[in-house]
Design an enzyme around this catalytic site. Structure first.
Site, PDB file in Angstrom:
ATOM      1  N   HIS A   1       0.811  -1.218   0.000  1.00 11.60           N
ATOM      2  CA  HIS A   1       0.000   0.000   0.000  1.00 11.60           C
ATOM      3  C   HIS A   1       0.843   1.266   0.000  1.00 11.60           C
ATOM      4  CE1 HIS A   1      -4.039  -1.847   0.731  1.00 11.60           C
ATOM      5  NE2 HIS A   1      -3.268  -2.850   1.088  1.00 11.60           N
TER       6      HIS A   1
ATOM      7  N   ASP B   1       3.832   9.249  -1.697  1.00 11.02           N
ATOM      8  CA  ASP B   1       2.669   8.517  -1.221  1.00 11.02           C
ATOM      9  C   ASP B   1       2.394   7.352  -2.156  1.00 11.02           C
ATOM     10  OD1 ASP B   1       0.771   8.242   0.762  1.00 11.02           O
ATOM     11  OD2 ASP B   1      -0.041  10.249   0.492  1.00 11.02           O
TER      12      ASP B   1
END
Length: 457
Positions: free
Chosen positions: A154, A362
């Site tokens: 993730h 991110d």
């Protein structure tokens, strides 16, 4: 496909944790297959537990284990969050390499793998999530499991020259390749891992997305995670969202709202964002008293020293910006270091003219997608998005910025505030279409579809 078996550090054992993100996708598949979710109970004990906590909810079985205080310190706080997290977010300067912590990290992966393997049957499919369990695929093989095992990361995956700074990088890479399918958030992350395997491990990349290395062949691909669009639209128009929007509207007094929502983490680029906000007010004195910026940043991992230092830096920057630019009846930057519910945030997004999503790095950043879905089509706000968020690969109609360039971010805020309605609507419709088409179900189905060929007939 038989049962889906999910493994993650924290689970959705608490029904309140099933509102969005990973929990939505995994929960639906677990319910549909009568699956099982393994993870940490959230409890700390003095000695390694001999048993587990097991219970069922809506047909899904949860199998949870406690962590010892030493495991939590070494596996979670030290190795996962002081080694893997900073290196994978391109922050070698913040990494604290610790071979003893790696031994505990490895041992926890193996302990949980043994716990999982004891409950698996041949028709099961295992789906492991995130950086806490990089070694889980290999640990499951050692525990005797030979069935299909997928892994989804993730967070970002760094370039080879950064990843190889981890003393145990070769061990981690070999363990990862025990998975049948390895999924990444972005094509950049996938390419970084492939380059490492080819350049440093002698891997051979095939045209179909598989790679042969370490005597095995695994599939690696990008599967950008999505959200539940309809669910977030509903949240944005809920009574809770209405009350949140009304509360902040009283403070705004007709001013335009610029909003950012991030965990308090050095990867989110909050100091750089605050500096860009200060630059914006420096550059546009004509907008003083007409624009208010609200940054919500709930603290995370408060025991880690770097996060304590970040909190202090943000306090100081916010004070300076408000001291330089504020007035008796106007606070330029409201900085709220606390959590708000999903519905409350959706209400703020709905009335915001600008959404600031400017992380330094991110994996995806679902706030960008949530901001888009909360907007009113008749008068939508504008998304300002970092080029270093995984979401930027999909969301090119946002205003893409380099978060390290405070002048360009300040310019983007001004461009967003002054953008004509027709352009705002055109950009928003294209972003909405992407978010709706490539939603959380699309992500889940794409991953599991690629994992199915590894399932024995």
């Amino acid at each position: 496909m038989g049962r889906l078996i999910a493994i993650s550090n924290r689970t959705a054992a608490d029904p309140k944790a099933r509102a969005g993100g990973l929990a939505v996708a995994v929960w639906e598949s677990l319910k549909a297959t009568g699956g099982c979710w393994f993870g940490w109970s959230g409890e700390l004990v003095d000695e390694i537990p001999r048993g587990t906590s097991v219970y069922r909810d809506e047909g899904v079985e949860f199998v949870l284990t406690d962590l010892t205080h030493d495991e939590h310190e070494s596996y979670y706080l030290t190795y996962a969050n002081r080694v893997i997290w900073p290196v994978f977010h391109y922050r070698l300067d913040l990494a604290s390499f610790d071979s003893e912590a790696f031994k505990v990290y490895s041992a926890v992966n193996q302990r949980l793998a043994n716990m999982v393997a004891d409950r698996l049957v041949p028709t099961d499919t295992v789906w492991v999530h995130d950086y806490h369990f990089l070694l889980m695929g290999d640990a499951l093989r050692h525990a005797g499991w030979e069935g299909p095992t997928g892994f989804f990361l993730h967070i970002p995956f760094p370039p080879p020259e950064m990843f190889s700074a981890i003393p145990e990088h070769h061990w981690i890479a070999r363990a990862l390749c025990a998975y049948s399918v390895i999924g990444f958030q972005s094509e950049r992350d996938r390419a970084n891992f492939e380059r490492y395997l080819v350049d440093q491990c002698g891997g051979e990349a095939h045209e179909d997305g598989r790679i042969s290395v370490f005597g095995t062949t695994t599939r690696i691909a990008a599967y950008p995670i999505g959200i539940d669009p309809a669910g977030f639209v509903e949240a944005a128009h809920s009574p809770v969202a209405d009350r949140a929007a009304e509360r902040i509207s009283r403070f705004l007094g007709g001013r335009e709202l610029v909003v950012g929502v991030d965990r308090m983490d050095y990867s989110k680029g909050l100091p750089q964002r605050f500096e860009a906000v200060g630059q914006f007010f420096d550059d546009h004195p004509d907008l003083h008293g007409k624009v208010s910026v609200t940054q919500i940043a709930p603290p995370s991992r408060s025991k880690v020293e770097e996060y304590q230092e970040l909190r202090l830096e943000l306090d100081q920057l916010a004070g300076r910006i408000n001291g330089d630019h504020g007035d008796l009846d106007w606070i330029p930057l409201r900085y709220l270091a606390r959590s708000y519910s999903r519905e409350e945030l959706a209400g703020l997004f709905r009335i915001a003219r600008v959404g600031l999503v400017t992380p330094l790095r991110d994996g995806m950043n679902l706030v960008a997608k949530e901001f888009v879905m909360a907007q009113d089509e008749s008068d939508p706000g504008v998304l300002v998005l970092s080029q270093f968020a995984g979401a930027a690969e999909q969301m090119q109609e946002a205003l893409i910025v380099n978060p390290h360039d405070r002048h360009k971010v300040a310019d983007a805020i001004h461009q967003a505030l002054t953008m004509p309605l027709e352009e705002r609507q055109t950009r928003w419709r294209k972003l909405r279409d992407i978010v709706v088409k490539q939603d959380i179900a699309w992500w889940r189905n794409n991953f599991l579809r690629d994992l199915e060929p590894a399932i024995p007939a």
